[in-house]
Write a protein that holds these residues in place. Structure first.
Motif, PDB file in Angstrom:
ATOM      1  N   LEU A 319       0.817  -1.219   0.000  1.00 47.79           N
ATOM      2  CA  LEU A 319       0.000   0.000   0.000  1.00 47.79           C
ATOM      3  C   LEU A 319       0.851   1.269   0.000  1.00 47.79           C
ATOM      4  O   LEU A 319       0.311   2.370   0.145  1.00 47.79           O
ATOM      5  CB  LEU A 319      -0.976  -0.008   1.182  1.00 47.79           C
ATOM      6  N   PRO A 327      -5.319   1.593  -4.178  1.00 51.58           N
ATOM      7  CA  PRO A 327      -5.667   0.216  -3.846  1.00 51.58           C
ATOM      8  C   PRO A 327      -7.091  -0.114  -4.301  1.00 51.58           C
ATOM      9  O   PRO A 327      -7.938   0.762  -4.385  1.00 51.58           O
ATOM     10  CB  PRO A 327      -5.584   0.175  -2.313  1.00 51.58           C
ATOM     11  N   ASP A 330      -9.725  -5.272  -2.761  1.00 53.98           N
ATOM     12  CA  ASP A 330      -9.224  -6.592  -2.382  1.00 53.98           C
ATOM     13  C   ASP A 330      -8.843  -6.587  -0.895  1.00 53.98           C
ATOM     14  O   ASP A 330      -7.951  -5.851  -0.485  1.00 53.98           O
ATOM     15  CB  ASP A 330      -7.993  -6.930  -3.249  1.00 53.98           C
ATOM     16  N   PRO A 331      -9.525  -7.418  -0.070  1.00 53.31           N
ATOM     17  CA  PRO A 331      -9.273  -7.364   1.379  1.00 53.31           C
ATOM     18  C   PRO A 331      -7.873  -7.844   1.774  1.00 53.31           C
ATOM     19  O   PRO A 331      -7.434  -7.594   2.898  1.00 53.31           O
ATOM     20  CB  PRO A 331     -10.351  -8.290   1.968  1.00 53.31           C
ATOM     21  N   ALA A 334      -5.029  -4.639   2.593  1.00 55.31           N
ATOM     22  CA  ALA A 334      -4.869  -4.027   3.916  1.00 55.31           C
ATOM     23  C   ALA A 334      -4.232  -5.023   4.875  1.00 55.31           C
ATOM     24  O   ALA A 334      -3.402  -4.657   5.719  1.00 55.31           O
ATOM     25  CB  ALA A 334      -6.223  -3.560   4.447  1.00 55.31           C
ATOM     26  N   ALA A 335      -4.601  -6.293   4.751  1.00 54.98           N
ATOM     27  CA  ALA A 335      -4.037  -7.315   5.634  1.00 54.98           C
ATOM     28  C   ALA A 335      -2.541  -7.458   5.404  1.00 54.98           C
ATOM     29  O   ALA A 335      -1.748  -7.542   6.356  1.00 54.98           O
ATOM     30  CB  ALA A 335      -4.748  -8.647   5.417  1.00 54.98           C
ATOM     31  N   SER A 337      -0.528  -5.192   4.241  1.00 56.52           N
ATOM     32  CA  SER A 337       0.113  -3.984   4.749  1.00 56.52           C
ATOM     33  C   SER A 337       0.278  -4.058   6.271  1.00 56.52           C
ATOM     34  O   SER A 337       1.353  -3.778   6.818  1.00 56.52           O
ATOM     35  CB  SER A 337      -0.739  -2.777   4.355  1.00 56.52           C
ATOM     36  N   ALA A 338      -0.794  -4.467   6.961  1.00 55.21           N
ATOM     37  CA  ALA A 338      -0.760  -4.511   8.430  1.00 55.21           C
ATOM     38  C   ALA A 338       0.214  -5.585   8.934  1.00 55.21           C
ATOM     39  O   ALA A 338       0.973  -5.358   9.879  1.00 55.21           O
ATOM     40  CB  ALA A 338      -2.164  -4.786   8.958  1.00 55.21           C
TER      41      ALA A 338
END
Lengths: 370, 180
Positions: A319, A327, A330-331, A334-335, A337-338
């Motif tokens: 990201l 972005p 697409d879930p 973020a996952a 990235s985290a």
């Protein structure tokens, strides 16, 4: 004596009034503290957090201080991207301007949390890139050699990680558990289909790498175009594959040998979605016949080991994007990235000798080379 | 001109106090929420966290300036010494942390080699060199000092309510409203 104005007389509180007012204060403080703890996930151990996913990687592969928690084994590469300008009408990102040369620091790797895994053990290779635009913005992306991701959501990814935990008796995942996971997740079918025939390649240089997650390109007029990107190699593998060298680190050696003879090249291809193509499901390839834009050539010129090379301290967070790329829904994005941020926090903390907050580290795995 | 010190904080001081109180609490909740989330929430919380942090840095500079220029109303003369010392200590801690948190956040991203994106294409310059060890230390400091800030705020809130509901000595109203 005091130049304070005299306070107006105030009614004296009864002991009951004092106690109930103290009670109100305590309730206010407790509610605020409780809301904070809830938001931070401390009252909710079932919540899927970056910490739990990174812990699962450590559980599966042991803790290897200083290394990435996944794709732990890799090498740094340095080069540049030369833009054709063909993507400029879809994205205002500087990297796509005609003729623009953008410096790149990349990293080839293989999946898994073990930095000493043999290269022939998995059929997947990965390439992460950081483009440093002249305007200070960056584009970071991680790509893999498979055509689809096994799962579509972070929850399913976590379940897959849990199902593939090695069992103590064999040191390998429990085949029954894996079977049950795949049966419960039919979206893994395209990945399983690919992996059935996939063979570990003898070189990073002959692989195509796919971004898998969708993004949006945004041009100067503000128009958005859904896209998936990938890298197509100019080098070709020997037909039918070649026997893998006995050395477990053959990929890094092959790469160094090839780069000694000159740069390696890939074409950065942008696959443009048609209306209705899913942008939130990395398990599904878009149908054939989509417009493909050749955005330019990636030239990789040199390689260095990951413990001293320029890729070591880069978190290839998908990201980190320049203006002109956004972005998608697409879930997984973020996952990723985290989770990458947590992995980065842990490995840099290990290097610095400080302990990462909220992390109770399992004992470090033994380094087979020390 | 009266020589009596003001009994209440000035209007700019009160507006800044309550604005920053809301923003800092929001910031702390956003911070712990975003690092404990892998959903899309993570992404937009991070995007709010950075510009809001810089906004708070600007506000605290302004606030310190007003505080130094206008001062603060004196504490009640009958306030016990220990409470007086706690009050001064906690106010000092709050000011220090209000400065440190955004500066550490900004330095931490600089040390980690991240572009410091304020909003859209607007970037802030790095304020420390890229260095993973420095990143690690600043990253941990950002977490622990955030917890310390939250605890100090809880103490501050508890003390303010104690003044307002039990002692009723004008300390709470000195920040809550204008001249009586």
């Amino acid at each position: 004596m005091s130049d304070q104005p005299t306070p107006p007389p105030k009614p004296i509180l009864s002991p009951f009034q004092t106690a109930s007012r103290l009670g109100v204060i305590l309730v206010v403080i407790a509610l605020l503290g409780g809301a904070f703890a809830y938001t931070g996930g401390w009252l909710d151990p079932q919540r899927l957090t970056p910490t739990r996913i990174v812990d699962s990687f450590e559980q599966a592969s042991g803790r290897h201080p200083g290394f990435r928690r996944n794709h732990a084994k890799g090498v740094c590469v340095v080069g540049l991207f030369v833009s054709t300008g063909a993507a400029a009408k879809f994205s205002s990102a500087e990297v796509f301007a005609p003729g623009r040369r953008t410096p790149v620091v990349g990293r080839f790797a293989i999946p898994g949390g073990n930095p000493y895994a043999p290269d022939g053990g998995v059929p997947i290779r990965s390439l992460a890139l950081r483009f440093n635009q002249l305007n200070g913005q960056q584009w970071r992306t991680g790509m893999n050699s498979m055509p689809v991701f096994p799962v579509a959501t972070p929850q399913a990814f976590y379940e897959q990680l849990q199902a593939s935990q090695p069992v103590a008796a064999t040191g390998k995942p429990d085949p029954e558990r894996m079977k049950a996971f795949f049966a419960a997740h039919p979206e893994t079918a395209p990945f399983l289909q690919w992996v059935k025939s996939a063979k570990p390649s003898a070189s990073f240089a002959t692989e195509a790498y796919n971004g898998l997650n969708a993004f949006f390109l945004v041009n100067d007029a503000g128009q958005r175009q859904a896209v998936r990107w990938g890298l197509v190699p100019e080098e070709t593998a020997q037909p039918g594959g070649q026997p893998l060298p006995a050395d477990p680190d053959f990929l890094a050696q092959d790469l160094a040998q090839r780069l000694a003879h000159g740069p390696l090249r890939w074409h950065l291809t942008l696959i443009l979605a048609n209306p209705g193509d899913p942008t939130n499901d990395a398990t599904k390839q878009w149908p054939a016949g989509r417009t493909v834009v050749d955005a330019g050539t990636l030239l990789l010129q040199s390689t260095e080991p990951q413990d001293s090379g320029p890729c070591r301290d880069i978190n290839y967070d998908p990201l980190v994007l320049p203006t002109g790329i956004l972005p998608s829904d697409d879930p997984l994005l973020a996952a990723r990235s985290a989770v990458y941020a947590t992995s980065y926090e842990r490995r840099t903390s290990e290097e610095a000798g400080v302990s990462a907050a909220g992390h109770t580290a399992p004992p470090a795995a033994k380094d087979p080379r020390s | 001109m009266s020589t009596t010190p003001a009994t209440n904080f000035s209007l700019p001081a009160r507006v800044l106090h309550w604005t920053m109180a809301v923003l800092i609490l929001a910031m702390l909740f956003i911070g712990v929420g975003m690092v404990a989330s892998i959903s899309e929430r993570h992404e937009w919380l991070v995007q709010i966290h950075k510009p809001l942090g810089i906004a708070l840095l600007v506000l605290v500079v302004l606030r310190l300036f007003i505080r130094l220029k206008r001062g603060a109303p004196p504490l009640p003369a009958d306030l016990p010494g220990i409470q007086r010392r706690l009050a001064h200590l906690s106010h000092l801690a709050l000011y220090l942390l209000m400065f440190l948190m955004p500066l550490i956040g900004w330095s931490m991203l600089s040390a980690g080699g991240y572009p410091v994106i304020l909003y859209g294409p607007v970037l802030l310059p790095p304020i420390v060199p890229e260095n993973p060890l420095l990143f690690a230390i600043l990253r941990q400091a950002h977490t622990y000092l955030a917890f310390l800030l939250f605890l100090t705020i809880l103490g501050h809130l508890g003390a303010a309510l104690y003044h307002g509901l039990i002692r009723r000595d004008g300390v709470f109203s000195s920040m809550a409203r204008g001249k009586p």
